[in-house]
Motif scaffolding. Structure first.
Motif, PDB file in Angstrom:
ATOM      1  N   ILE A  59       0.860  -1.184   0.000  1.00  9.54           N
ATOM      2  CA  ILE A  59       0.000   0.000   0.000  1.00  9.54           C
ATOM      3  C   ILE A  59       0.896   1.234   0.000  1.00  9.54           C
ATOM      4  CG2 ILE A  59      -1.839   1.243   1.200  1.00  9.54           C
ATOM      5  CD1 ILE A  59      -2.703  -1.500   0.193  1.00  9.54           C
ATOM      6  N   VAL A  60       0.722   2.098  -1.007  1.00 11.09           N
ATOM      7  CA  VAL A  60       1.659   3.216  -1.174  1.00 11.09           C
ATOM      8  C   VAL A  60       0.947   4.558  -0.998  1.00 11.09           C
ATOM      9  CG1 VAL A  60       3.241   1.928  -2.637  1.00 11.09           C
ATOM     10  CG2 VAL A  60       1.344   3.146  -3.695  1.00 11.09           C
ATOM     11  N   PRO A  61       1.675   5.576  -0.468  1.00 10.42           N
ATOM     12  CA  PRO A  61       1.104   6.918  -0.296  1.00 10.42           C
ATOM     13  C   PRO A  61       1.143   7.680  -1.616  1.00 10.42           C
ATOM     14  CG  PRO A  61       3.364   6.881   0.499  1.00 10.42           C
ATOM     15  CD  PRO A  61       3.057   5.491   0.030  1.00 10.42           C
ATOM     16  N   LEU A  62       0.063   8.374  -1.944  1.00  9.29           N
ATOM     17  CA  LEU A  62      -0.021   9.114  -3.197  1.00  9.29           C
ATOM     18  C   LEU A  62      -0.234  10.605  -2.931  1.00  9.29           C
ATOM     19  CD1 LEU A  62      -2.376   6.706  -5.196  1.00  9.29           C
ATOM     20  CD2 LEU A  62       0.115   6.800  -5.252  1.00  9.29           C
ATOM     21  N   TYR A  63       0.344  11.419  -3.815  1.00 12.18           N
ATOM     22  CA  TYR A  63       0.227  12.878  -3.731  1.00 12.18           C
ATOM     23  C   TYR A  63      -0.265  13.394  -5.077  1.00 12.18           C
ATOM     24  CZ  TYR A  63       3.321  12.200   0.286  1.00 12.18           C
ATOM     25  OH  TYR A  63       3.864  11.774   1.460  1.00 12.18           O
ATOM     26  N   ASP A  64      -1.029  14.480  -5.058  1.00 12.33           N
ATOM     27  CA  ASP A  64      -1.405  15.116  -6.320  1.00 12.33           C
ATOM     28  C   ASP A  64      -0.959  16.572  -6.290  1.00 12.33           C
ATOM     29  OD1 ASP A  64      -3.344  16.486  -4.834  1.00 12.33           O
ATOM     30  OD2 ASP A  64      -4.925  15.057  -5.347  1.00 12.33           O
ATOM     31  N   ASP A  65      -1.465  17.370  -7.232  1.00 10.26           N
ATOM     32  CA  ASP A  65      -0.962  18.746  -7.345  1.00 10.26           C
ATOM     33  C   ASP A  65      -1.909  19.782  -6.749  1.00 10.26           C
ATOM     34  OD1 ASP A  65      -2.927  18.452  -9.209  1.00 10.26           O
ATOM     35  OD2 ASP A  65      -1.714  19.011 -10.939  1.00 10.26           O
ATOM     36  N   ARG A  66      -2.776  19.360  -5.815  1.00 11.71           N
ATOM     37  CA  ARG A  66      -3.664  20.333  -5.178  1.00 11.71           C
ATOM     38  C   ARG A  66      -2.849  21.328  -4.343  1.00 11.71           C
ATOM     39  NH1 ARG A  66      -6.850  16.196  -1.256  1.00 11.71           N
ATOM     40  NH2 ARG A  66      -6.476  14.897  -3.091  1.00 11.71           N
ATOM     41  N   PRO A  67      -3.299  22.576  -4.244  1.00 13.49           N
ATOM     42  CA  PRO A  67      -2.571  23.559  -3.430  1.00 13.49           C
ATOM     43  C   PRO A  67      -2.552  23.154  -1.956  1.00 13.49           C
ATOM     44  CG  PRO A  67      -4.193  24.630  -4.842  1.00 13.49           C
ATOM     45  CD  PRO A  67      -4.464  23.163  -4.919  1.00 13.49           C
ATOM     46  N   VAL A  68      -1.510  23.558  -1.262  1.00 18.38           N
ATOM     47  CA  VAL A  68      -1.393  23.299   0.177  1.00 18.38           C
ATOM     48  C   VAL A  68      -2.493  24.045   0.923  1.00 18.38           C
ATOM     49  CG1 VAL A  68       0.039  23.766   2.207  1.00 18.38           C
ATOM     50  CG2 VAL A  68       1.098  22.887   0.126  1.00 18.38           C
ATOM     51  N   THR A  69      -3.110  23.377   1.895  1.00 19.46           N
ATOM     52  CA  THR A  69      -4.048  24.053   2.783  1.00 19.46           C
ATOM     53  C   THR A  69      -3.590  23.872   4.230  1.00 19.46           C
ATOM     54  OG1 THR A  69      -5.532  22.205   3.303  1.00 19.46           O
ATOM     55  CG2 THR A  69      -5.908  23.358   1.215  1.00 19.46           C
ATOM     56  N   HIS A  70      -4.236  24.607   5.142  1.00 18.24           N
ATOM     57  CA  HIS A  70      -3.836  24.535   6.558  1.00 18.24           C
ATOM     58  C   HIS A  70      -4.120  23.165   7.153  1.00 18.24           C
ATOM     59  CE1 HIS A  70      -8.144  25.293   6.927  1.00 18.24           C
ATOM     60  NE2 HIS A  70      -8.063  24.873   8.182  1.00 18.24           N
ATOM     61  N   LYS A  71      -4.973  22.379   6.494  1.00 19.89           N
ATOM     62  CA  LYS A  71      -5.313  21.056   7.032  1.00 19.89           C
ATOM     63  C   LYS A  71      -4.251  20.016   6.726  1.00 19.89           C
ATOM     64  CE  LYS A  71     -10.265  21.971   6.557  1.00 19.89           C
ATOM     65  NZ  LYS A  71     -11.476  21.664   5.770  1.00 19.89           N
ATOM     66  N   ASP A  72      -3.367  20.322   5.775  1.00 21.25           N
ATOM     67  CA  ASP A  72      -2.338  19.356   5.389  1.00 21.25           C
ATOM     68  C   ASP A  72      -1.197  19.353   6.393  1.00 21.25           C
ATOM     69  OD1 ASP A  72      -3.669  18.734   3.012  1.00 21.25           O
ATOM     70  OD2 ASP A  72      -2.720  20.415   1.957  1.00 21.25           O
ATOM     71  N   GLY A  73      -0.783  18.169   6.826  1.00 21.79           N
ATOM     72  CA  GLY A  73       0.447  18.055   7.606  1.00 21.79           C
ATOM     73  C   GLY A  73       1.642  18.138   6.680  1.00 21.79           C
ATOM     74  N   PHE A  74       2.833  18.214   7.247  1.00 15.27           N
ATOM     75  CA  PHE A  74       4.055  18.322   6.447  1.00 15.27           C
ATOM     76  C   PHE A  74       4.221  17.032   5.633  1.00 15.27           C
ATOM     77  CE2 PHE A  74       8.590  18.359   5.580  1.00 15.27           C
ATOM     78  CZ  PHE A  74       8.797  19.683   5.229  1.00 15.27           C
ATOM     79  N   ASN A  75       4.247  17.162   4.295  1.00 18.89           N
ATOM     80  CA  ASN A  75       4.368  16.007   3.389  1.00 18.89           C
ATOM     81  C   ASN A  75       3.300  14.934   3.631  1.00 18.89           C
ATOM     82  OD1 ASN A  75       6.488  17.072   1.980  1.00 18.89           O
ATOM     83  ND2 ASN A  75       8.070  15.909   3.039  1.00 18.89           N
ATOM     84  N   GLN A  76       2.099  15.343   3.981  1.00 18.24           N
ATOM     85  CA  GLN A  76       1.016  14.394   4.238  1.00 18.24           C
ATOM     86  C   GLN A  76       0.415  13.904   2.920  1.00 18.24           C
ATOM     87  OE1 GLN A  76      -1.976  15.894   6.909  1.00 18.24           O
ATOM     88  NE2 GLN A  76      -3.495  14.385   6.271  1.00 18.24           N
ATOM     89  N   ALA A  77       0.250  12.559   2.801  1.00 10.72           N
ATOM     90  CA  ALA A  77      -0.274  11.976   1.566  1.00 10.72           C
ATOM     91  C   ALA A  77      -1.738  12.354   1.355  1.00 10.72           C
ATOM     92  CB  ALA A  77      -0.120  10.463   1.610  1.00 10.72           C
ATOM     93  N   HIS A  78      -2.159  12.406   0.078  1.00 13.50           N
ATOM     94  CA  HIS A  78      -3.540  12.743  -0.279  1.00 13.50           C
ATOM     95  C   HIS A  78      -4.402  11.492  -0.473  1.00 13.50           C
ATOM     96  CE1 HIS A  78      -1.476  16.512  -2.006  1.00 13.50           C
ATOM     97  NE2 HIS A  78      -2.009  16.817  -0.834  1.00 13.50           N
ATOM     98  N   ALA A  79      -3.776  10.358  -0.731  1.00 15.08           N
ATOM     99  CA  ALA A  79      -4.528   9.113  -0.953  1.00 15.08           C
ATOM    100  C   ALA A  79      -3.577   7.930  -0.769  1.00 15.08           C
ATOM    101  CB  ALA A  79      -5.122   9.101  -2.356  1.00 15.08           C
ATOM    102  N   LYS A  80      -4.154   6.718  -0.751  1.00 17.23           N
ATOM    103  CA  LYS A  80      -3.354   5.490  -0.687  1.00 17.23           C
ATOM    104  C   LYS A  80      -3.933   4.479  -1.669  1.00 17.23           C
ATOM    105  CE  LYS A  80      -1.628   5.998   4.008  1.00 17.23           C
ATOM    106  NZ  LYS A  80      -1.515   5.422   5.352  1.00 17.23           N
ATOM    107  N   MET A  81      -3.072   3.580  -2.155  1.00 16.04           N
ATOM    108  CA  MET A  81      -3.504   2.622  -3.161  1.00 16.04           C
ATOM    109  C   MET A  81      -2.524   1.450  -3.169  1.00 16.04           C
ATOM    110  SD  MET A  81      -4.102   3.522  -7.245  1.00 16.04           S
ATOM    111  CE  MET A  81      -5.235   4.867  -6.940  1.00 16.04           C
ATOM    112  N   LYS A  82      -2.977   0.289  -3.598  1.00 18.52           N
ATOM    113  CA  LYS A  82      -2.052  -0.821  -3.805  1.00 18.52           C
ATOM    114  C   LYS A  82      -1.131  -0.488  -4.970  1.00 18.52           C
ATOM    115  CE  LYS A  82      -3.086  -5.207  -3.848  1.00 18.52           C
ATOM    116  NZ  LYS A  82      -3.799  -6.499  -4.065  1.00 18.52           N
TER     117      LYS A  82
END
Length: 290
Positions: A59-82
Motif C-alpha cells: 500500500i503506497v502513499p499518493l500525492y497530487d498537485d492540489r494547493p497546500v491548505t492549513h489542514k495538510d500536515g508536512f508532506n502528508q499523503a492525499h490518498a493510498k492505493m495498492k
C-alpha cells in the motif's frame, strides 16, 4: 509564449571521481551522467512491470498537485492505493497522482541488490535511497529539499524533464515564507511574466532524463520535475558540504517545519493565505517591482 531563461544541463557519458569533484561538486554545478547505471541490474530490470511484480501488494502513499491548505500536515499523503493498482493506472492514462519520497527498498529489500552505490566522491547516506513515481504530465512543484542535500537523481522507465535553479536565484522565485516552495500557482512550463515579473530575471537549467540516466543536483537547488511519460526515479543523497547550508538544513528540520505546522493549527487558512501574499510582496520589494 513566455519562456524562462534556461540553459541545457551539461552531459557526460561517464566521469571519473576526480573530474566529478573538480568540475561539478566543488563548483556546485549540475550535470547529467548518461551511462553510470549500465552495469547495474536495475538498468535491465527497473521498469514499471517489474515493480508491479515484486511490490504489487504494497500500500503506497499518493500525492497530487492540489494547493497546500492549513489542514495538510508536512508532506502528508492525499490518498493510498495498492502498488499494482497504481502502476495499472499509470500505464492506462495520465494521472496527477505521484509517489513521493517513498522508501520502497525497506518494504522490498531485494531492490537493494539491483543497484550499486556510485563511487564518484560523494559520501552518500546509505539509509535513504528514496523512490518517486509519476504518470504522464504529472508535475512536482518547484521546491528545494529541506536538508540541502547533494542529490543523485536516477530515472527509470521513460522520460522526465527537470528544471533547476541555483539558490542564488531565490530572490526571483516567489518563495513562500517558512517553507520550501514557490507560489504553487506559477506555471513553470509557461510562466505569466505579467503576473510574475521577477521570473524574467531568473537563470536556470533544464534537461530531459532518459532511462538509466542520473542528474546531479547540487545542495539547495530549486527543482521542478515533470514526467513526460509514466516512470519512476531514485534519489541518493549526501549531506551538504557548506557549513552555512548545514545550518539552514538544521533550522529547517528542527524549527521551521514545526513552527509552520503550529501556525497552521493556530491561524488556519489565514496563515497559508498570508504566506502566499508575502511571497509576492517580499519578491517585488527586493527587486523594487510594483
Amino acid at each position: 509564449m513566455a519562456k524562462l531563461k534556461l540553459q541545457e544541463i551539461e552531459r557526460v557519458s561517464t566521469i571519473s571521481k576526480q573530474d566529478f569533484l573538480e568540475k561539478y561538486f566543488k563548483k556546485q554545478k549540475p550535470v547529467v551522467i548518461e551511462k553510470l547505471t549500465e552495469d547495474w541490474d536495475a538498468f535491465q530490470k527497473w521498469h514499471l512491470d517489474y515493480i508491479k511484480e515484486i511490490a504489487g501488494d504494497k500500500i503506497v502513499p499518493l500525492y497530487d498537485d492540489r494547493p497546500v491548505t492549513h489542514k495538510d500536515g508536512f508532506n502528508q499523503a492525499h490518498a493510498k492505493m495498492k502498488m499494482s493498482d497504481y502502476i495499472k493506472l499509470l500505464q492506462t492514462k495520465p494521472t496527477n497522482y505521484r509517489i513521493f519520497l517513498y522508501n520502497l527498498m525497506k518494504e522490498v529489500p531485494s531492490l537493494q541488490n539491483d543497484f550499486k552505490w556510485p563511487d564518484i566522491g560523494l559520501k552518500l547516506v546509505k539509509q535513504l535511497p528514496m523512490l518517486f513515481f509519476g504518470g504522464e504530465n504529472s508535475k512536482v512543484f518547484m521546491h528545494f529539499d529541506i536538508d540541502y542535500s547533494n542529490i543523485l537523481h536516477f530515472h527509470f522507465h521513460g522520460k522526465k524533464q527537470c528544471i533547476l535553479f541555483d539558490p542564488r536565484q531565490t530572490p526571483y522565485m516567489y518563495k513562500i515564507p517558512h517553507s520550501l516552495i514557490t507560489r504553487e500557482d506559477i506555471d513553470f512550463d509557461n510562466p505569466d511574466f505579467k503576473k510574475w515579473p521577477a521570473l524574467q530575471y531568473a537563470k536556470g537549467y533544464i534537461c530531459n532524463l532518459n532511462h538509466g540516466e542520473v542528474l546531479y543536483m547540487p545542495e539547495g537547488y530549486w527543482h521542478y520535475m515533470k514526467y513526460l511519460t509514466p516512470g519512476f526515479s531514485m534519489s541518493l543523497r549526501a549531506f551538504p558540504s557548506k557549513l552555512s547550508n548545514l545550518a539552514k538544513a538544521a533550522y529547517n528540520v528542527t524549527i521551521m517545519r514545526h513552527f509552520d505546522n503550529l501556525m497552521r493549527k493556530i491561524q488556519g487558512q489565514k496563515w497559508i493565505d498570508n504566506k502566499n501574499k508575502k511571497a509576492i510582496i517580499n519578491t517585488h520589494n527586493k527587486l523594487k517591482l510594483h
